[in-house]
Design an enzyme around this catalytic site. Structure first.
Site, mmCIF file in Angstrom:
data_model
loop_
_atom_site.group_PDB
_atom_site.id
_atom_site.type_symbol
_atom_site.label_atom_id
_atom_site.label_comp_id
_atom_site.label_asym_id
_atom_site.label_seq_id
_atom_site.Cartn_x
_atom_site.Cartn_y
_atom_site.Cartn_z
ATOM 1 N N CYS A 96 33.469 39.903 43.214
ATOM 2 C CA CYS A 96 33.585 41.330 43.534
ATOM 3 C C CYS A 96 34.922 41.898 43.043
ATOM 4 O O CYS A 96 34.980 42.979 42.476
ATOM 5 C CB CYS A 96 33.534 41.567 45.043
ATOM 6 S SG CYS A 96 32.314 40.615 45.919
ATOM 7 N N ASP A 97 36.012 41.192 43.287
ATOM 8 C CA ASP A 97 37.344 41.782 43.123
ATOM 9 C C ASP A 97 38.172 41.202 41.977
ATOM 10 O O ASP A 97 39.249 41.712 41.675
ATOM 11 C CB ASP A 97 38.136 41.627 44.437
ATOM 12 C CG ASP A 97 37.441 42.352 45.589
ATOM 13 O OD1 ASP A 97 36.815 43.392 45.327
ATOM 14 O OD2 ASP A 97 37.509 41.872 46.727
ATOM 15 N N CYS A 112 36.062 37.380 47.855
ATOM 16 C CA CYS A 112 34.984 37.389 46.857
ATOM 17 C C CYS A 112 35.553 37.633 45.460
ATOM 18 O O CYS A 112 35.851 38.774 45.103
ATOM 19 C CB CYS A 112 33.947 38.448 47.216
ATOM 20 S SG CYS A 112 32.616 38.567 46.014
#
Ligand code: NDP
Length: 313
Positions: free
Chosen positions: A138-139, A135
């Site tokens: 997200c990261d 993701c």
């Protein structure tokens, strides 16, 4: 043990827990079964920094524990166990848990999520949370001014690569064919981006690094006479080869799209069966964020509440 429920929730990511909070506060006495991975996909990421309300960030596991506590505080019953079969042709609906017993439910909220596909190489597990991610939203932030690689040649891979190019210094796309599968507009976007380099006809053999990912072992033109092994230094390795919605047990019971996501009557969370609602990634191939999942969880609980009161259940 309760064998009847006015509102049964299957799955425990942000969508399921949010549905439980709303359903509990509406006095529906929800019963939630957590499924295979309590807390859902978020528990496999590291830090969550894009969920509003956590200015310092929080780990996915802690955040899901908070969601769960909040649902329990209002009376939601949360159990471990996995739905293994359903019968939505009857009312109340029947849901089998762990192949052992059946719950009868007036309404069912499905929030079983989706699972990111992985290549299946051992290094993905070895470096989980240490440079391997599925993701970028997200990261990606952890890779500012670093070098990253995105595996895949579809729309998701192009989108993730474009997003990462706004943070990282260099983005490689590792594409197994000699062309991209993505839509033309997404192809044009990655092709014209000076930070993105597409490595066509490359397959991943493994990852290396002492403290987390430091590089990737690739092979170019696998199986051809001019096959060539190449190592590339990277700090982050992002999988973008598709997701698999967790809908196997709903096949033949609910209308699914071509890929297997549950069809809903957007903007509601109604499925093709009255009294059954779907929330979160199981019905969303596009956004797949904790905050969007939580939003649909809220909607599903409100839809369930309306259905119960309209049908005097
Ligand atoms: P896709 O299935 O479209 O693409 C998957 C990509 O990963 C393909 O390039 C495929 O290669 C590659 N791949 C699959 N398995 C492997 C493997 N084992 N090793 C290496 N590469 C592999 O998935 P997406 O998640 O990209 O998209 C899913 C759907 O969602 C699509 O319909 C897409 O259009 C849509 N979508 C739309 C967006 C938008 O409109 N903004 C954004 C994101 C997704 P190959 O081509 O060789 O099979």
């Amino acid at each position: 043990m309760r064998k009847k429920a006015r509102c049964l929730i299957i799955g425990s990511g942000p969508a399921g827990y949010t549905a439980a909070i709303y359903a509990a506060r509406a006095n529906l006495e929800p019963l939630l079964y957590e499924g295979m991975q309590p807390g859902g996909q978020l528990t496999t990421t590291t830090e969550v920094e894009n969920y509003p309300g956590y200015p310092e960030g929080i780990t996915g596991t802690e955040m899901m524990n908070d969601f769960k506590k909040q649902a329990e505080r209002y009376g939601a019953i949360i159990k471990s166990g996995r739905a293994t079969a359903v019968d939505f042709s009857v009312s109340p609906k029947k849901v089998t848990i762990d192949n052992e017993f059946v719950i009868e439910a007036d309404t069912v909220i499905i929030s079983t999520g989706a699972t990111a596909k992985y290549l299946g190489i051992p290094d993905e597990t070895k470096y989980a949370g240490q440079g391997v991610s599925a993701c970028a939203t997200c990261d990606g932030f952890f890779y500012r001014k670093k070098k990253v690689a995105v595996v895949g040649g579809g729309d998701t891979a192009c989108e993730e690569a474009t997003f990462l190019s706004g943070l990282a210094d260099k983005v490689y796309m590792i594409v197994r064919k000699d062309h991209l599968r993505a839509s033309q507009i997404m192809q044009d976007r990655v092709m014209s981006n000076p930070k993105i380099e597409i490595l066509f006809e490359h397959n991943t053999l493994g990852l290396y690094g002492e403290n987390g990912v430091e590089g990737v072992h690739l092979v170019k033109r696998l199986g051809e006479s001019d096959e060539e092994k190449v190592d590339i230094a990277i700090d982050g390795f992002f999988l973008a080869i598709g997701h698999h919605p967790n809908t196997d047990i709903f096949k033949g019971q609910l209308k699914l799209d071509d890929v297997g996501y549950i069809d809903t009557e957007v903007p509601s969370t109604k499925t093709s069966v009255e009294g059954v609602f779907a929330a979160g990634d199981v019905a969303d191939s596009l956004y797949r964020q904790a905050v969007t999942a939580a939003g649909t969880g809220c909607r599903a609980a409100m839809d369930a509440e309306r259905y119960l009161s309209e049908n005097k259940l």
